[in-house]
Design a protein around this motif. Structure first.
Motif, PDB file in Angstrom:
ATOM      1  N   ALA A 203       0.791  -1.429  -0.148  1.00 14.26           N
ATOM      2  CA  ALA A 203       0.061  -0.044   0.071  1.00 14.26           C
ATOM      3  C   ALA A 203       0.911   1.354  -0.042  1.00 14.26           C
ATOM      4  O   ALA A 203       0.586   2.119  -0.705  1.00 14.26           O
ATOM      5  CB  ALA A 203      -0.985  -0.105   1.220  1.00 14.26           C
ATOM      6  N   PHE A 204       1.918   1.139   0.679  1.00 13.74           N
ATOM      7  CA  PHE A 204       2.812   2.230   0.634  1.00 13.74           C
ATOM      8  C   PHE A 204       3.587   2.635  -0.486  1.00 13.74           C
ATOM      9  O   PHE A 204       3.611   3.644  -1.191  1.00 13.74           O
ATOM     10  CB  PHE A 204       3.912   2.199   1.889  1.00 13.74           C
ATOM     11  CG  PHE A 204       5.130   3.072   1.668  1.00 13.74           C
ATOM     12  CD1 PHE A 204       4.883   4.677   2.139  1.00 13.74           C
ATOM     13  CD2 PHE A 204       6.282   2.466   1.283  1.00 13.74           C
ATOM     14  CE1 PHE A 204       5.994   5.280   1.999  1.00 13.74           C
ATOM     15  CE2 PHE A 204       7.407   3.488   0.856  1.00 13.74           C
ATOM     16  CZ  PHE A 204       7.121   4.896   1.532  1.00 13.74           C
ATOM     17  N   ALA A 205       3.816   1.421  -1.116  1.00 15.18           N
ATOM     18  CA  ALA A 205       4.555   1.701  -2.434  1.00 15.18           C
ATOM     19  C   ALA A 205       3.659   2.185  -3.638  1.00 15.18           C
ATOM     20  O   ALA A 205       3.989   3.241  -4.337  1.00 15.18           O
ATOM     21  CB  ALA A 205       5.098   0.167  -2.868  1.00 15.18           C
ATOM     22  N   ALA A 206       2.289   1.760  -3.436  1.00 13.98           N
ATOM     23  CA  ALA A 206       1.517   2.143  -4.455  1.00 13.98           C
ATOM     24  C   ALA A 206       1.192   3.861  -4.136  1.00 13.98           C
ATOM     25  O   ALA A 206       0.974   4.448  -5.121  1.00 13.98           O
ATOM     26  CB  ALA A 206       0.048   1.551  -4.087  1.00 13.98           C
ATOM     27  N   MET A 207       0.864   4.168  -3.121  1.00 12.95           N
ATOM     28  CA  MET A 207       0.879   5.626  -2.651  1.00 12.95           C
ATOM     29  C   MET A 207       2.070   6.458  -3.245  1.00 12.95           C
ATOM     30  O   MET A 207       2.049   7.503  -3.827  1.00 12.95           O
ATOM     31  CB  MET A 207       0.617   5.928  -1.128  1.00 12.95           C
ATOM     32  CG  MET A 207       0.324   7.336  -0.646  1.00 12.95           C
ATOM     33  SD  MET A 207       0.817   7.691   1.002  1.00 12.95           S
ATOM     34  CE  MET A 207       2.447   7.611   0.823  1.00 12.95           C
ATOM     35  N   ARG A 208       3.232   5.887  -2.795  1.00 15.05           N
ATOM     36  CA  ARG A 208       4.527   6.744  -3.443  1.00 15.05           C
ATOM     37  C   ARG A 208       4.506   6.843  -4.836  1.00 15.05           C
ATOM     38  O   ARG A 208       4.911   7.957  -5.239  1.00 15.05           O
ATOM     39  CB  ARG A 208       5.706   6.096  -2.692  1.00 15.05           C
ATOM     40  CG  ARG A 208       7.027   6.761  -3.088  1.00 15.05           C
ATOM     41  CD  ARG A 208       8.159   5.847  -2.694  1.00 15.05           C
ATOM     42  NE  ARG A 208       9.579   6.614  -3.247  1.00 15.05           N
ATOM     43  CZ  ARG A 208       9.987   6.131  -4.297  1.00 15.05           C
ATOM     44  NH1 ARG A 208       9.485   5.142  -4.977  1.00 15.05           N
ATOM     45  NH2 ARG A 208      11.188   6.656  -4.715  1.00 15.05           N
ATOM     46  N   GLU A 209       4.024   5.701  -5.534  1.00 19.55           N
ATOM     47  CA  GLU A 209       4.057   5.974  -7.026  1.00 19.55           C
ATOM     48  C   GLU A 209       3.264   6.760  -7.427  1.00 19.55           C
ATOM     49  O   GLU A 209       3.629   7.630  -8.429  1.00 19.55           O
ATOM     50  CB  GLU A 209       3.938   4.488  -7.493  1.00 19.55           C
ATOM     51  CG  GLU A 209       3.799   4.513  -8.994  1.00 19.55           C
ATOM     52  CD  GLU A 209       3.845   2.924  -9.694  1.00 19.55           C
ATOM     53  OE1 GLU A 209       3.782   2.945 -10.769  1.00 19.55           O
ATOM     54  OE2 GLU A 209       3.439   1.963  -8.919  1.00 19.55           O
ATOM     55  N   GLN A 210       2.012   6.918  -6.862  1.00 21.39           N
ATOM     56  CA  GLN A 210       0.931   7.758  -7.411  1.00 21.39           C
ATOM     57  C   GLN A 210       1.213   9.139  -7.194  1.00 21.39           C
ATOM     58  O   GLN A 210       1.223   9.825  -7.984  1.00 21.39           O
ATOM     59  CB  GLN A 210      -0.269   7.432  -6.621  1.00 21.39           C
ATOM     60  CG  GLN A 210      -1.594   8.518  -6.869  1.00 21.39           C
ATOM     61  CD  GLN A 210      -2.693   8.122  -6.062  1.00 21.39           C
ATOM     62  OE1 GLN A 210      -2.799   7.153  -5.337  1.00 21.39           O
ATOM     63  NE2 GLN A 210      -3.674   9.126  -5.795  1.00 21.39           N
ATOM     64  N   CYS A 211       1.815   9.532  -5.856  1.00 17.10           N
ATOM     65  CA  CYS A 211       1.980  10.795  -5.476  1.00 17.10           C
ATOM     66  C   CYS A 211       3.403  11.342  -6.267  1.00 17.10           C
ATOM     67  O   CYS A 211       3.409  12.577  -6.608  1.00 17.10           O
ATOM     68  CB  CYS A 211       2.261  10.860  -4.303  1.00 17.10           C
ATOM     69  SG  CYS A 211       0.575  10.977  -3.315  1.00 17.10           S
ATOM     70  N   CYS A 212       4.367  10.457  -6.395  1.00 13.71           N
ATOM     71  CA  CYS A 212       5.899  10.958  -7.267  1.00 13.71           C
ATOM     72  C   CYS A 212       5.433  11.075  -8.582  1.00 13.71           C
ATOM     73  O   CYS A 212       6.146  11.985  -9.221  1.00 13.71           O
ATOM     74  CB  CYS A 212       6.842   9.989  -6.874  1.00 13.71           C
ATOM     75  SG  CYS A 212       7.321   9.778  -5.120  1.00 13.71           S
ATOM     76  N   GLY A 213       4.272  10.760  -9.033  1.00 14.21           N
ATOM     77  CA  GLY A 213       3.885  11.077 -10.597  1.00 14.21           C
ATOM     78  C   GLY A 213       2.815  11.975 -10.578  1.00 14.21           C
ATOM     79  O   GLY A 213       2.662  12.498 -11.741  1.00 14.21           O
ATOM     80  N   ALA A 214       2.254  12.676  -9.431  1.00 15.39           N
ATOM     81  CA  ALA A 214       1.604  13.670  -9.545  1.00 15.39           C
ATOM     82  C   ALA A 214       2.177  15.329  -9.737  1.00 15.39           C
ATOM     83  O   ALA A 214       3.221  15.322  -9.497  1.00 15.39           O
ATOM     84  CB  ALA A 214       0.699  13.721  -8.065  1.00 15.39           C
ATOM     85  N   GLY A 215       1.270  16.004 -10.452  1.00 18.96           N
ATOM     86  CA  GLY A 215       1.797  17.470 -10.544  1.00 18.96           C
ATOM     87  C   GLY A 215       2.062  18.030  -9.180  1.00 18.96           C
ATOM     88  O   GLY A 215       3.050  18.708  -8.996  1.00 18.96           O
ATOM     89  N   GLN A 216       1.105  17.884  -8.307  1.00 21.52           N
ATOM     90  CA  GLN A 216       1.203  18.664  -6.868  1.00 21.52           C
ATOM     91  C   GLN A 216       1.639  17.438  -5.893  1.00 21.52           C
ATOM     92  O   GLN A 216       0.901  16.663  -5.018  1.00 21.52           O
ATOM     93  CB  GLN A 216       0.107  19.433  -6.500  1.00 21.52           C
ATOM     94  CG  GLN A 216      -0.367  20.378  -7.549  1.00 21.52           C
ATOM     95  CD  GLN A 216       0.609  21.503  -7.436  1.00 21.52           C
ATOM     96  OE1 GLN A 216       1.226  22.041  -6.240  1.00 21.52           O
ATOM     97  NE2 GLN A 216       0.831  22.011  -8.532  1.00 21.52           N
TER      98      GLN A 216
END
Length: 613
Positions: free
Chosen positions: A578-591
């Motif tokens: 779950a942490f890895a998924a969140m990190r991937e999502q947010c590190c690819g986000a604009g903000q």
């Protein structure tokens, strides 16, 4: 004369000189000539020893004060030498002169109580004030290259003298030979970084070379502190047993009398060094070196080349020399210590000598075992004799000892093999994570920084030892791991961890490693509450620096285990995914920061549900 040459001269004459020093400050009536010693050592050498003495005794003073006191004593020695010992002060023991010099100095707070006492109590008081804790002095800083090189070109000896002062005050129990060797390496570094055209960037050269120069100092200081910790906690008997095992492994051709003499001398040396008695420590060390090299033909065939080296290099050479070959015809077993009918009688008559002979004979036959394992075997043998030599015990009661021995050897080798298999399978980072999970459960009271540092050192042991052949694995792994466990136990003494650690650190030195290995979750530990600050997620998790990211992940892993000590592998896997998924999502986000601020609390909420299932 440069410092390196000077140190060689120092050691060529120091045996004769140091033998003239008082065996102990308790021998206050023994008078030795400071002038004669000055003539033997020469001025620069004498000043170097004086600088070490004052820096180690007066750690809180300034460099200027220490140098001034060293100059004052050196000046007195020079006058005494010129006047052939005229004057009553020239006849006083050097130890008394050193302490008198300190007590005559003004503006040295903290020594008034000591100076009010008479010898030998005065010296004991000074020794008690020595402080080796890391927070007492600031870490040694890499000097400014430009200023250092300029100073070196103009005043070569004073700069190296400054190095001796700085190292000595930070390591008040470190033997003088280690400090002098480090000073010689420091001078070589200055010559390489400052005086060679092929070194265009002195600053980079300093940055690269200073850690190399200081590493032996740090390692020797750790070993010294470790040995002193064993002596303080478990006593001289345990230290002598450890040294007997190590000496018997290294010098298997030496007879029992020679081995035990070395053990006694080494134990006495450590007693002086651990008290911080610089002069006795120096003399004892040189005496051992002299004895070993004078009798190398009956001690070891491997050390002759070491004894032909300059004295400064001999000790390190002997310590790193390979174990000598076993004597031809040495039987592989020591069954006579179990099967002989006179065993119980000898055990009853002279318990310690009988046990020492067993440890000597067993150790010289088994260089493939660690010294700690040999001590466990020795303790097991003692317990066996206590049981089977009782009145009314069956005649063959001692024979079961061989089966118990085989069982212990198998268990120890299995633990090390399993650890190395895990290391080879997972590699450094994931192996350290396994250790982090284990030790956080055992010792949740340690800080994240402590847990990461200690498990990193254990991982480095795996990297170093697991590639070795089976006959070298145990000595490498357990003896290096023993240093780490010793550090944990010293930490426990200053700031108690928990009852389990207390038991392992106090009950038996030899069994400390298996005891620590058997610790599980600390049942008395109150898990951390899930507060908003326990887990925080920010865009720095998107760093491309792998080492920095791994460190952040390990800190989170520690916090997770402190929150949920009995986390299962399945729960840990689910939270990690779950942490890895969140990190991937947010590190690819604009903000990125806004994403972490939004998704972080959601991750904590989902993790809490996963962990409560």
């Amino acid at each position: 004369m440069n410092w390196k040459t000077m140190f060689y001269v120092l050691w060529l004459v120091s045996l004769a000189a140091v033998r003239a020093l008082p065996r102990s400050y308790r021998d206050t009536e023994e008078k030795t000539s400071i002038g004669k010693r000055f003539s033997q050592l020469q001025e620069n050498n004498f000043r170097a020893i004086a600088t070490i003495m004052f820096a180690q005794y007066v750690q809180g003073g300034t460099e200027g004060k220490a140098m001034a006191m060293a100059e004052a004593v050196t000046g007195l020695a020079k006058r005494c030498a010129a006047a052939a010992g005229a004057g009553p002060r020239c006849l006083q023991p050097l130890g008394r002169i050193f302490l008198d010099t300190i007590c005559q100095e003004k503006n040295l707070p903290g020594f008034a109580d000591c100076c009010a006492q008479r010898d030998p109590e005065r010296n004991d008081c000074f020794l008690a004030l020595k402080n080796s804790s890391g927070g007492f002095t600031s870490p040694f800083e890499t000097p400014n290259a430009e200023a250092a090189c300029k100073n070196h070109s103009q005043h070569q000896d004073p700069l190296t003298g400054q190095f001796i002062y700085e190292v000595s005050r930070r390591h008040p129990f470190l033997p003088a030979p280690t400090i002098l060797s480090a000073a010689a390496r420091y001078e070589e570094m200055l010559n390489e970084c400052c005086g060679r055209a092929e070194e265009p960037d002195p600053e980079e050269c300093f940055r690269r070379q200073v850690p190399i120069v200081l590493r032996p100092v740090t390692e020797d200081a750790l070993r010294q502190e470790h040995t002193c910790g064993i002596l303080k906690k478990f006593g001289e008997r345990t230290l002598k047993a450890l040294k007997l095992a190590q000496i018997s492994q290294k010098f298997p051709k030496a007879d029992f009398i020679t081995a035990t003499k070395l053990v006694m001398d080494v134990a006495n040396m450590h007693g002086a060094c651990c008290r911080g008695d610089t002069l006795d420590c120096l003399r004892d060390r040189e005496g051992i070196l002299h004895y070993v090299c004078t009798n190398h033909d009956i001690i070891s065939s491997k050390i002759r080349p070491c004894c032909q080296k300059p004295l400064l290099q001999r000790s390190e050479c002997i310590l790193s020399a390979a174990n000598d070959d076993k004597p031809p015809g040495l039987s592989p077993h020591v069954r006579e210590f179990i099967e002989d009918k006179g065993t119980c009688e000898r055990f009853a008559q002279d318990r310690d000598t009988h046990l020492a002979r067993f440890l000597y004979e067993y150790s010289r036959r088994h260089p493939e075992f660690s010294a700690q394992m040999l001590l466990r075997i020795g303790e097991g043998y003692e317990e066996l004799l206590e049981e089977c030599c009782k009145a009314g015990a069956p005649d063959d009661g001692c024979r079961r000892g061989e089966e118990e021995l085989k069982k212990h050897i198998y268990e120890t080798e299995s633990v090390m093999k399993t650890s190395c298999d895990i290391y080879k399978e997972k590699g450094d980072y994931y192996f350290q994570n396994e250790l982090l999970m284990s030790f956080t459960k055992k010792m949740p009271q340690l800080t994240s920084a402590e847990l990461i540092r200690l498990t990193k050192r254990m991982t480095e042991i795996g990297s170093k030892c697991c590639q070795l052949s089976q006959d070298k694995l145990l000595p490498c792994a357990e003896e290096n791991l023993d240093l780490v466990l010793g550090e944990i136990c010293r930490r426990h003494l200053t700031d108690p961890i928990n009852p389990g650690v207390c038991h392992c650190c106090s009950s038996s030195y030899a069994r400390r490693r298996p005891c620590m290995g058997q610790l599980e979750v600390d049942e008395q530990y109150v898990p951390l509450a899930l507060t908003p600050g326990l887990f925080s997620f920010h865009e720095d998790l998107c760093t491309t620096e792998e080492e920095e990211l791994q460190h952040k992940k390990q800190e989170m892993l520690i916090s997770l285990i402190k929150y949920k000590p009995r986390i299962t592998p399945a729960q840990l896997g689910a939270v990690t995914a779950a942490f890895a998924a969140m990190r991937e999502q947010c590190c690819g986000a604009g903000q990125r920061e806004a994403c972490f601020a939004r998704e972080g609390p959601e991750l904590i909420k989902r993790s809490e549900e996963l962990l409560s299932a």
